[in-house]
Design a protein around this motif. Structure first.
Motif, mmCIF file in Angstrom:
data_model
loop_
_atom_site.group_PDB
_atom_site.id
_atom_site.type_symbol
_atom_site.label_atom_id
_atom_site.label_comp_id
_atom_site.label_asym_id
_atom_site.label_seq_id
_atom_site.Cartn_x
_atom_site.Cartn_y
_atom_site.Cartn_z
ATOM 1 N N ALA A 173 1.317 3.532 -3.112
ATOM 2 C CA ALA A 173 0.224 4.317 -3.709
ATOM 3 C C ALA A 173 0.598 5.792 -3.826
ATOM 4 O O ALA A 173 0.280 6.454 -4.826
ATOM 5 C CB ALA A 173 -1.043 4.147 -2.873
ATOM 6 N N GLU A 174 1.276 6.313 -2.812
ATOM 7 C CA GLU A 174 1.626 7.739 -2.827
ATOM 8 C C GLU A 174 2.642 8.043 -3.935
ATOM 9 O O GLU A 174 2.525 9.057 -4.629
ATOM 10 C CB GLU A 174 2.188 8.152 -1.465
ATOM 11 C CG GLU A 174 2.305 9.656 -1.316
ATOM 12 C CD GLU A 174 2.781 10.075 0.066
ATOM 13 O OE1 GLU A 174 3.236 9.212 0.835
ATOM 14 O OE2 GLU A 174 2.697 11.272 0.373
ATOM 15 N N GLU B 257 -8.882 -1.682 -9.556
ATOM 16 C CA GLU B 257 -9.930 -2.505 -8.936
ATOM 17 C C GLU B 257 -9.892 -2.305 -7.436
ATOM 18 O O GLU B 257 -9.037 -2.867 -6.757
ATOM 19 C CB GLU B 257 -9.685 -3.992 -9.221
ATOM 20 C CG GLU B 257 -10.057 -4.438 -10.603
ATOM 21 C CD GLU B 257 -9.802 -5.934 -10.767
ATOM 22 O OE1 GLU B 257 -9.774 -6.672 -9.762
ATOM 23 O OE2 GLU B 257 -9.599 -6.350 -11.909
ATOM 24 N N PRO B 258 -10.791 -1.501 -6.910
ATOM 25 C CA PRO B 258 -10.770 -1.275 -5.453
ATOM 26 C C PRO B 258 -11.401 -2.421 -4.689
ATOM 27 O O PRO B 258 -12.319 -2.237 -3.912
ATOM 28 C CB PRO B 258 -11.576 0.022 -5.300
ATOM 29 C CG PRO B 258 -12.513 0.023 -6.444
ATOM 30 C CD PRO B 258 -11.837 -0.707 -7.571
ATOM 31 N N GLU C 156 -4.980 -3.294 -7.424
ATOM 32 C CA GLU C 156 -5.340 -2.801 -6.095
ATOM 33 C C GLU C 156 -4.523 -1.574 -5.709
ATOM 34 O O GLU C 156 -5.057 -0.590 -5.193
ATOM 35 C CB GLU C 156 -5.131 -3.904 -5.055
ATOM 36 C CG GLU C 156 -6.111 -5.058 -5.206
ATOM 37 C CD GLU C 156 -5.770 -6.250 -4.310
ATOM 38 O OE1 GLU C 156 -6.647 -7.068 -4.084
ATOM 39 O OE2 GLU C 156 -4.602 -6.352 -3.854
ATOM 40 N N VAL C 157 -3.231 -1.640 -5.961
ATOM 41 C CA VAL C 157 -2.394 -0.521 -5.522
ATOM 42 C C VAL C 157 -2.697 0.732 -6.346
ATOM 43 O O VAL C 157 -2.679 1.864 -5.820
ATOM 44 C CB VAL C 157 -0.891 -0.913 -5.528
ATOM 45 C CG1 VAL C 157 -0.315 -0.972 -6.909
ATOM 46 C CG2 VAL C 157 -0.077 0.029 -4.654
ATOM 47 N N PRO D 263 0.806 -1.224 0.000
ATOM 48 C CA PRO D 263 0.000 0.000 0.000
ATOM 49 C C PRO D 263 0.841 1.277 0.000
ATOM 50 O O PRO D 263 0.394 2.311 -0.522
ATOM 51 C CB PRO D 263 -0.802 -0.111 1.309
ATOM 52 C CG PRO D 263 -0.862 -1.575 1.604
ATOM 53 C CD PRO D 263 0.421 -2.144 1.089
ATOM 54 N N GLU D 264 2.045 1.212 0.573
ATOM 55 C CA GLU D 264 2.876 2.411 0.669
ATOM 56 C C GLU D 264 3.241 2.977 -0.706
ATOM 57 O O GLU D 264 3.610 4.143 -0.837
ATOM 58 C CB GLU D 264 4.184 2.126 1.429
ATOM 59 C CG GLU D 264 3.994 1.751 2.872
ATOM 60 C CD GLU D 264 3.495 0.338 3.046
ATOM 61 O OE1 GLU D 264 2.483 0.156 3.735
ATOM 62 O OE2 GLU D 264 4.081 -0.579 2.460
ATOM 63 N N ALA E 99 -10.181 -5.792 -2.413
ATOM 64 C CA ALA E 99 -9.049 -6.531 -1.846
ATOM 65 C C ALA E 99 -9.272 -8.017 -2.065
ATOM 66 O O ALA E 99 -10.196 -8.588 -1.507
ATOM 67 C CB ALA E 99 -8.926 -6.218 -0.366
ATOM 68 N N ASN F 247 -7.922 6.404 -5.028
ATOM 69 C CA ASN F 247 -8.843 6.738 -3.928
ATOM 70 C C ASN F 247 -8.224 7.678 -2.905
ATOM 71 O O ASN F 247 -8.891 8.589 -2.415
ATOM 72 C CB ASN F 247 -9.290 5.461 -3.195
ATOM 73 C CG ASN F 247 -10.191 4.603 -4.056
ATOM 74 O OD1 ASN F 247 -10.431 4.926 -5.216
ATOM 75 N ND2 ASN F 247 -10.675 3.511 -3.521
ATOM 76 N N ALA G 143 -5.679 1.361 -7.573
ATOM 77 C CA ALA G 143 -6.962 1.829 -7.032
ATOM 78 C C ALA G 143 -6.750 2.638 -5.762
ATOM 79 O O ALA G 143 -7.404 3.670 -5.543
ATOM 80 C CB ALA G 143 -7.872 0.636 -6.747
ATOM 81 N N LEU G 144 -5.826 2.187 -4.936
ATOM 82 C CA LEU G 144 -5.538 2.921 -3.703
ATOM 83 C C LEU G 144 -4.945 4.301 -4.032
ATOM 84 O O LEU G 144 -5.272 5.301 -3.378
ATOM 85 C CB LEU G 144 -4.567 2.105 -2.840
ATOM 86 C CG LEU G 144 -4.608 2.350 -1.339
ATOM 87 C CD1 LEU G 144 -5.993 2.118 -0.766
ATOM 88 C CD2 LEU G 144 -3.590 1.455 -0.642
ATOM 89 N N ALA H 114 0.603 -7.268 0.851
ATOM 90 C CA ALA H 114 0.916 -7.541 -0.553
ATOM 91 C C ALA H 114 -0.326 -7.251 -1.385
ATOM 92 O O ALA H 114 -1.419 -7.665 -1.028
ATOM 93 C CB ALA H 114 1.348 -8.990 -0.735
ATOM 94 N N MET H 115 -0.150 -6.553 -2.484
ATOM 95 C CA MET H 115 -1.301 -6.167 -3.289
ATOM 96 C C MET H 115 -1.078 -6.517 -4.751
ATOM 97 O O MET H 115 0.061 -6.632 -5.204
ATOM 98 C CB MET H 115 -1.541 -4.657 -3.180
ATOM 99 C CG MET H 115 -1.733 -4.165 -1.765
ATOM 100 S SD MET H 115 -2.152 -2.414 -1.704
ATOM 101 C CE MET H 115 -3.919 -2.504 -1.548
#
Lengths: 474, 140
Positions: free
Chosen positions: B45-46, B74-75, B89-90, B42-43, B77, B96, B92-93, B84-85
């Motif tokens: 995403a930024e 694809e939001p 997913e990442v 997830p980190e 999970a 969002n 989408a994050l 782990a994504m």
């Protein structure tokens, strides 16, 4: 007819596990077991390898807390050399351990548990995840991400990479920290302090919604074990072991971690690959103890940092001194995050951190060494025996999650008995069983030295072992 | 163009490390940030949100040739663990949480041998070279 419920895989934890819930003829929950179903045998792999290799090898046990294994392994190597690490190396080790605890706790709280806590245990499973959190509480999600980034960035600056850094070594560390790197770390601190304090405040504001879970998701007497300073303060890198009971009595104090095998035993059960450590003087299973954030805050008289101490005083008032409810692992985790950021800030002003002497050159002086530290999930021990050439003859790893194994099983059983009604089994009921496991933030890759992710299975069976219902994730 | 290339894979599982080889072959590119990781988290995403184009480079167990496919966020999970994504997913994050509105792709680099080891098979090496050529043309 008695039944058995099996939850498999348990989700949002690290590794593979299964929960079996046994149901009696009248639909009552008789008992429950938390099984770990993976095995890797890391201790055996170490045999024949030079002890100098162990920190790098051990960092491969886990992708979440590799730094803890590097530290315990490096300290065991220090003991075999018969030396202590130079001051700069010790400060770096302390810094990276705080970073490790910070990033691991951030993962546990914000990514794995916050969906349950902020969206609700009964929220739809398709929203009860990091995306649901991002939708409902985007600021919280962003701050959680930044906190984890902060911890990981420190690990990267010191260890060269965020996962599996091969930077620790017997006798010290392999790299000098530069002023520019130190300054980059320091720049993160105000934002990180604000983020943790926001999370603590938010979490405390919702605790009233979870009174049932607090009282029935792992509320039982046990021993608590953790590392403290000689003054009894919270200590993550190097100290003595203290054990207290659920009444707050100090059962043992000033124990030498190097002599762990004289007071900690490891039992086995045929239904799990994870061992069941216990406090030897009270026998098995009466010597059940808990480790990790809740235990550390219970055994410590203070944290030694201002903001975290303020929170600790309030924390201890929740149960007249000893907090026995495992649900409070979450709050304890947040308080430890605050403490770690404060400790990191202190280290920024420590001139020894930038010292140039980071490694002692020495040969092998002993045939045996034990290294311990506080990993995110609890006390970690690495114990090596070597031959005259420095090759590992035997390795024993006593991992934090395994030390919580008895308590996890107790929590699962208590949670099942309170929340599961077999005749109308629901997703929310089963999620509470998983959430009871997640309180401990178990890392099964470490504790069984197993590989991979951790889905969970829940199975419902009768007393004769006939499977009646199976729920699988992953 | 400001782009981010994220190479995913375990370099100790032979062809699973093909994405890392692609970054080696590419070398530094102007206005392109690279990340070399074992898995998506997830980190990231930024970092993604700061770019106009993101390309996740990943080894593919299906045999064939290198190809690039547009990635749809694809939001949802689907991975049972939180650290782990999947690329969908990442991204989408990133949309969002950080308002990412750029283009996203996955660059598939097929391999043959994913057992323990550090060297690529000839097939994966050839596919890594093709991927580097493709990405250089795209970002150059």
């Amino acid at each position: 007819m008695p039944e058995r419920i099996v939850i498999s895989p348990v989700t949002r934890i690290e590794g593979h596990a299964k929960v079996s819930i046994y149901v009696g003829d009248g639909g009552e929950i008789i008992s429950a077991q938390f099984h770990v179903v993976e095995f890797r045998g890391f201790e055996k792999m170490c045999e024949g390898r030079p002890f100098h290799e162990m920190p790098g090898l051990m960092s491969r046990i886990c992708g979440i807390c590799p730094v803890s294994h590097v530290l315990a392994s490096s300290k065991a190597g220090d003991a075999i050399l018969g030396v202590g690490a130079p001051a700069a190396a010790e400060k770096q080790r302390r810094l990276i351990n705080c970073a490790q605890v910070l990033q691991s706790h951030a993962l546990s709280f914000f990514h794995l548990s916050a969906p349950d806590l902020l969206l609700g245990m009964d929220a739809a499973p398709e929203t009860r995840n990091v995306f649901g959190l991002a939708d409902q509480e985007p600021e919280m999600a962003r701050r959680g991400i930044r906190l984890r980034q902060f911890g990981q960035r420190i690990i990267e600056l010191l260890g060269g990479k965020r996962i599996h850094p091969a930077w620790g070594t017997p006798g010290g560390v392999l790299k000098v920290l530069t002023t520019a790197e130190r300054d980059e770390i320091a720049a993160w601190i105000p934002e990180s302090l604000a983020a943790v304090e926001m999370a603590i405040s938010r979490f405390k504001s919702i605790l009233d919604n979870f009174q049932d879970e607090i009282e029935n998701m792992g509320d039982f007497p046990s021993l608590f074990l953790g590392t403290v300073t000689e003054q009894g303060e919270l200590e993550f890198y190097d100290g003595v072991i203290r054990i207290v009971d659920s009444e707050g009595n100090i059962v043992a104090d000033g124990l030498d971690p190097r002599r762990y095998s004289t007071y900690l035993g490891e039992a086995s059960q045929e239904w799990s690959y994870m061992k069941f450590p216990y406090y030897k003087p009270l026998g098995y299973p009466g010597g059940m103890y808990r480790v990790g954030p809740l235990a550390r805050l219970n055994v410590a008289s203070a944290t030694g940092t201002m903001r975290a101490d303020r929170e600790l005083r309030e924390f201890k008032q929740r149960s007249q001194g000893m907090v026995c409810q495992s649900f409070y692992y979450h709050l304890a985790r947040l308080i430890e995050m605050l403490h770690c950021v404060e400790r990191i800030e202190e280290l920024m002003f420590d001139p020894e951190l930038l010292g140039q002497d980071v490694r002692v050159n020495a040969g092998q002086n002993r045939r045996e060494g034990v290294g311990s530290c506080e990993a995110p999930r609890g006390t970690l021990f690495h114990h090596y025996h070597v031959d005259a050439d420095g090759l590992i003859k035997k390795a024993n790893l006593l991992i934090a999650t395994a030390q919580n194994n008895l308590a996890i099983n107790r929590s699962v059983e208590q949670t099942a008995q309170r929340f599961i009604t077999f005749s109308r089994l629901s997703e929310g009921m089963l999620n509470r069983v998983e959430a009871a496991v997640r309180c401990y933030d178990p890392c099964l890759s470490c504790s069984t030295h197993a590989i991979g992710q951790m889905p969970l299975v829940i199975e419902v069976s009768n007393r004769r072992g006939q499977l009646l219902r199976r729920l699988e994730r992953g | 163009m400001r782009a981010i290339l994220i190479a995913v894979g375990n370099a100790l599982r032979r062809d699973d490390g093909a994405a890392h080889r692609v970054l080696q072959l590419l070398g530094p590119l102007p206005n392109v940030v690279v990340r070399d990781v074992m898995q998506l988290t997830p980190e990231m995403a930024e970092d993604i949100a700061a770019a106009e184009v993101v390309v996740v480079i990943d080894a593919d167990v299906r045999p064939g040739e290198t190809f690039l496919r547009p990635l749809q966020a694809e939001p949802q999970a689907r991975t049972p663990v939180g650290h782990a994504m999947r690329p969908e997913e990442v991204v989408a994050l990133a949309e969002n949480l950080y308002g990412f509105r750029g283009r996203a792709y996955v660059c598939h680099v097929p391999g043959r041998d994913f057992s323990e080891g550090e060297s690529l098979t000839p097939e994966a090496e050839a596919n890594a070279r093709a991927a580097a050529q493709l990405l250089r043309a795209m970002l150059g």
